[in-house]
Design a protein around this motif. Structure first.
Motif, PDB file in Angstrom:
ATOM      1  N   SER A   1      -6.418   8.237  21.003  1.00  0.00           N
ATOM      2  CA  SER A   1      -6.445   7.433  22.261  1.00  0.00           C
ATOM      3  C   SER A   1      -7.729   7.824  23.144  1.00  0.00           C
ATOM      4  O   SER A   1      -8.373   7.240  23.911  1.00  0.00           O
TER       5      SER A   1
ATOM      6  N   LEU B   1     -10.676   6.119  21.996  1.00  0.00           N
ATOM      7  CA  LEU B   1     -10.498   4.925  22.517  1.00  0.00           C
ATOM      8  C   LEU B   1     -11.012   4.455  23.958  1.00  0.00           C
ATOM      9  O   LEU B   1     -11.680   3.793  24.256  1.00  0.00           O
ATOM     10  N   GLY B   2     -10.618   5.621  24.658  1.00  0.00           N
ATOM     11  CA  GLY B   2     -11.166   5.742  26.065  1.00  0.00           C
ATOM     12  C   GLY B   2     -12.633   5.982  26.301  1.00  0.00           C
ATOM     13  O   GLY B   2     -13.021   5.213  27.070  1.00  0.00           O
TER      14      GLY B   2
ATOM     15  N   VAL C   1     -13.929   2.526  25.465  1.00  0.00           N
ATOM     16  CA  VAL C   1     -13.607   1.533  26.358  1.00  0.00           C
ATOM     17  C   VAL C   1     -14.609   1.783  27.800  1.00  0.00           C
ATOM     18  O   VAL C   1     -15.248   0.873  28.115  1.00  0.00           O
TER      19      VAL C   1
ATOM     20  N   THR D   1     -17.093  -1.519  26.868  1.00  0.00           N
ATOM     21  CA  THR D   1     -15.986  -2.205  26.725  1.00  0.00           C
ATOM     22  C   THR D   1     -16.168  -3.777  26.243  1.00  0.00           C
ATOM     23  O   THR D   1     -17.535  -4.352  26.507  1.00  0.00           O
TER      24      THR D   1
ATOM     25  N   VAL E   1      -5.695  -1.657  27.434  1.00  0.00           N
ATOM     26  CA  VAL E   1      -5.586  -0.657  26.904  1.00  0.00           C
ATOM     27  C   VAL E   1      -4.143  -0.170  27.400  1.00  0.00           C
ATOM     28  O   VAL E   1      -3.379   0.141  26.488  1.00  0.00           O
TER      29      VAL E   1
ATOM     30  N   ILE F   1      -9.203  -5.265  21.919  1.00  0.00           N
ATOM     31  CA  ILE F   1      -8.956  -3.705  22.501  1.00  0.00           C
ATOM     32  C   ILE F   1      -7.320  -3.577  22.560  1.00  0.00           C
ATOM     33  O   ILE F   1      -6.832  -2.454  22.317  1.00  0.00           O
TER      34      ILE F   1
ATOM     35  N   ALA G   1      -5.365  -0.830  20.619  1.00  0.00           N
ATOM     36  CA  ALA G   1      -4.460   0.156  21.418  1.00  0.00           C
ATOM     37  C   ALA G   1      -2.835   0.101  20.936  1.00  0.00           C
ATOM     38  O   ALA G   1      -2.210   1.282  20.944  1.00  0.00           O
TER      39      ALA G   1
ATOM     40  N   VAL H   1      -6.204   8.578  26.453  1.00  0.00           N
ATOM     41  CA  VAL H   1      -7.191   7.657  26.881  1.00  0.00           C
ATOM     42  C   VAL H   1      -8.159   7.800  28.113  1.00  0.00           C
ATOM     43  O   VAL H   1      -9.120   7.510  28.045  1.00  0.00           O
TER      44      VAL H   1
END
Lengths: 369, 448
Positions: free
Chosen positions: B192, B195-196, B199, B203, B217, B401, B405, B425
């Motif tokens: 996560s 992913l953060g 993004v 993004t 997310v 996304i 997520a 995240v």
């Protein structure tokens, strides 16, 4: 003590090093976190590693389809008899999972007055340990058993142990003077991991590494301790504060493992999971951290302090909360004492002491044990 | 005296009107399944801001106070019965699901309501003290926020204990079984976090929807896995008991409120930390054990987190912008004085009282819905609302996304690890960015 208490105490200890505070504020260093990480490390080592590699002489895996309290009690008695003959014996009790949220409970007690191992098969419970009515065993000969052993025994926690959910407890029986058997709860816990020796060893190893790898930082003339030495010292004091805090409870630690073989008893000043003692340590740590961050701020002559008057600060934020905590703590103790007296009179069980074998098995935060 | 004159001035009655309106709106907002408050308020304010010319800034703020106070108290209801929208709610939702399963969902909601009111009263009582000590606290902690976040992350990871029940003769088998849960927790946190970073750096959400870039997310991490679980697992929820009274004593109220306040205040003050994380830490710091205590303290924690972070923004001369709502209203607020601060506290108390009165009827309405419509269909409908909503606000990029997520969000659900790890995240990239290593990490990941 709770894991959080150890963690924040470790950070508080680290904050007493001015260079560490400067490194945090000026060089974006996470060095203060190191105190917290090593503050909780002894319990991490026990519950995430040591627990799995402890071998017991006897294992009890009760068959949920053929429940018999006598079988369990006999196996525990065998471990005690082994201790009578060989000096030590251990037994691991396992739980009985019947479904994703269904368990069969049973209890184990040691009746020191009659030297008997007492086992009772309890009802089915859910993971929250809520019993299901009517699920108790109907046959009393299978549901209850008492097995007598030769030796007298004694234990720190004179309580019933309930084995119900997740993993069950482990007991060690140790032959002491006059042939008495000591019952040790969770023999793998608070031994080598909670020793000064291990803290020292890790500190020496880290110190060797940092001596060669960590260069002297800016303005070394400001500090009495060289930078490389900060890391091992924070690690050592972080783990030491854990051991000191645990020593205030009942279980104690094995301070000089492997030179000493057994855990010493704790001071018994407070129970590990009691709310107020835990919060007292947490609050003291918070106050220390804030005070240290402020007094060791960078360039104090050009940066105004956050705490203008330390006396006022300590009075309002420490003395007053301390007085309130003391009031509620002693009030609670008094009430608990009254409950205990009442319980004695009516033959009711004592109100649960958090450090006992009974309640710790229900604890979600393992470090409280 | 000046404060009293301000509060009793009939010219300010309109503020109470807007606050009341905000509480009513919050009812509708919290009913929207599985969406995060700040995203919904963001969209809502976009519509409202069209009326900006006719609304005074303080009227808009009163509306926001009503919405945030109302939401912080009322959102427990749909979260309990339809699914959590964010991490702050998912922390509470598993214990609350156990109450619902026993037909005691109403009781748990009322307990959170009591906790929330306790939190609001404490906020109001301490509001004058905030003026005294918050500047000092800010000056002490400002240079240290990054490692405080680092400590939060370390504690989150280290405080998760093994859950394995393997009883094998082989030590390694037991060890791996226990570590399966811990490993999944750590993997969830790192994935996560990754992913953060992605993004935040690149993004896929179109630029015109940039203000909603975090929505897919959160929906993917928290809302959809919960709804999927409901669809797969749950049949009909048992009949919910409508209690005439709840079992409480003052000791429990004080302990729950105190513990919850600590967690909520920590979450409100430290950026990125949510009520779930704050609640976990405060719960451990105050050694909470009672189920009722947990539920009530959660109510306090969540309310203090949402409302407290907005309140901090109004402390004159402090410039402490915490929480999405404070950022949203920043453009309309020019000067903050003691008068606005006092008005905030008054409106907050008014909104809390009103929201608390609405709590029981709102709960009965939600129970009526879940009793009339099968829980399966409630979850399906919620899912059918959420996915198109994400598409409308974030287009195909947002859906992509959200899908990723969701995959990460399902990990803790499937392996019974802590959902709180999903907060990686935000926690991981923000902590690393605050420490000044963000660019190095992004370069390493090939994002810049």
């Amino acid at each position: 003590m709770k894991g959080f208490t150890h963690f924040i105490s470790g950070i508080a200890v680290a904050s007493f090093f001015p260079q560490a505070v400067h490194m945090a504020s000026q060089e974006q260093s996470f060095i203060l976190c190191l105190g917290g990480i090593f503050g909780i490390m002894p319990d991490t080592l026990d519950f995430k590693f040591a627990k799995y590699f402890h071998k017991s002489d006897f294992e009890i895996k009760p068959d949920p389809n053929n429940l018999d309290a006598m079988v369990i009690a006999e196996t525990v008695a065998k471990a005690i008899r082994k201790a009578e003959q060989e000096g030590r014996g251990t037994v691991q009790l396992h739980t009985m999972q019947l479904g994703s949220n269904l368990w069969r409970s049973y209890t184990l007690a040691f009746d020191s007055a009659t030297s008997e191992v007492v086992v009772d098969i309890g009802p089915e419970v859910d993971t929250g340990q809520v019993p299901f009515e009517g699920t108790e065993l109907k046959d009393p000969t299978k549901a209850h058993a008492r097995v007598k052993v030769e030796s007298q025994f004694f234990q720190q926690f004179d309580k019933k142990s309930q084995i119900a959910i997740m993993s069950g407890p482990c007991f060690e029986f140790v032959k002491r003077g006059e042939g008495k058997i000591e019952i040790v709860f969770l023999p793998w816990h608070r031994t080598w991991s909670h020793s000064f020796t291990l803290g020292m060893l890790i500190a020496v190893l880290v110190g060797l590494f940092t001596f060669f790898m960590v260069p002297e930082g800016p303005n070394p003339e400001l500090y009495s301790i060289p930078r490389w030495m900060l890391y091992p010292l924070i690690i050592l004091f972080g783990s030491m504060v854990h051991i000191i805090e645990d020593s205030t409870g009942f279980m104690g630690n094995n301070l000089f493992y492997p030179f000493t073989k057994d855990r010493t008893n704790g001071l018994g000043l407070m129970s590990a999971a009691e709310a107020i003692p835990n919060f007292l340590f947490v609050w003291t740590s918070i106050i220390c951290i804030l005070y240290n961050l402020d007094r060791f701020r960078w360039a104090p002559e050009s940066t105004p302090p956050g705490i203008e008057n330390p006396t006022t600060f300590f009075f309002w934020f420490y003395a007053i909360p301390l007085a309130v905590m003391a009031y509620f703590f002693f009030k609670g103790k008094k009430a608990k004492g009254k409950d205990k007296d009442k319980g004695k009179g009516k033959g009711k069980p004592y109100s649960s002491d958090f450090d006992s074998a009974t309640s710790v098995e229900r604890e979600t935060d393992a470090s409280v044990i | 005296m000046a404060i009293l004159e301000t509060l009793l001035n009939p010219a300010y009655l309109d503020l109470f009107y807007f606050t009341a309106l905000g509480v009513i709106f919050s009812c509708a907002i919290s009913f929207l399944p599985a969406l995060h408050i700040y995203n919904v308020i963001g969209i809502f304010l976009l519509v409202i801001l069209k009326f900006e010319a006719t609304m005074a800034p303080m009227q808009l703020i009163a509306l926001c106070i009503g919405m945030i106070v109302g939401y912080s108290i009322l959102n427990t209801v749909p979260a309990t019965y339809f699914g959590p929208g964010d991490e702050s709610l998912s922390y509470y939702i598993l214990p609350s699901a156990a109450w619902v399963a026993k037909g005691r969902g109403f009781e748990s909601i009322l307990l959170t309501g009591v906790g929330a009111i306790g939190g609001i009263i404490l906020l109001a009582v301490l509001a004058p003290a905030f003026l005294w000590f918050m500047p000092g606290l800010k000056s002490i902690t400002s240079p240290h926020m990054f490692w405080i976040l680092g400590s939060v992350i370390s504690y989150m990871i280290l405080s998760e204990w093994p859950k394995g029940v393997s009883q094998s003769e082989n030590c390694w088998e037991n060890f791996l079984e226990g570590w399966k849960f811990l490993g999944i927790g750590i993997a969830t946190f790192l994935l996560s976090g990754l992913l953060g970073f992605i993004v935040m750096a690149k993004t896929l959400v179109p630029i015109e929807f940039a203000f909603q870039s975090i929505t897919p997310v959160f929906v993917g991490l928290f809302a959809i896995p919960w709804l999927i679980t409901n669809i797969i697992n749950i049949g009909q929820i048992p009949k919910q008991h409508d209690p005439e009274s709840i079992e409480l004593d003052w000791g429990l109220v004080c302990r729950g409120t105190f513990g919850g306040f600590l967690g909520g205040f920590f979450a409100a003050y430290v950026p990125i930390v949510t009520a779930g994380v704050g609640g976990l830490m405060a719960g451990h710091a105050t050694a909470q054990r009672d189920g009722r205590l947990f539920v009530m303290s959660y109510g306090t924690c969540k309310t203090v987190y949402y409302v407290g972070s907005f309140l901090l923004f109004f402390i004159p001369g402090l410039s402490l912008t915490r929480g999405g709502l404070a950022w949203i209203v920043t453009p309309v607020v020019s000067v903050l004085t003691l008068k606005e601060y006092a008005l905030f506290v008054a409106l907050m108390l008014f909104a809390a009282g009103m929201a608390y009165l609405m709590l029981a009827p709102f709960t009965r309405m939600c129970i009526w819905i879940v009793e009339k419509i099968a829980y399966f269909w409630v979850s399906v409908i919620a899912l059918l609302i959420v996915i198109p909503a994400v598409f409308v606000f974030t287009s195909w990029g947002g859906l992509a996304i959200m899908t990723v997520a969701t995959g990460i969000g399902l990990l803790p659900v499937m392996f019974q690890a802590r959902r709180m790890n999903l907060m990686g995240v935000l926690l991981l990239p923000v902590c690393i960015n605050m420490a000044g290593y963000g660019n190095d990490v992004m370069r390493f990941l090939g994002l810049i």
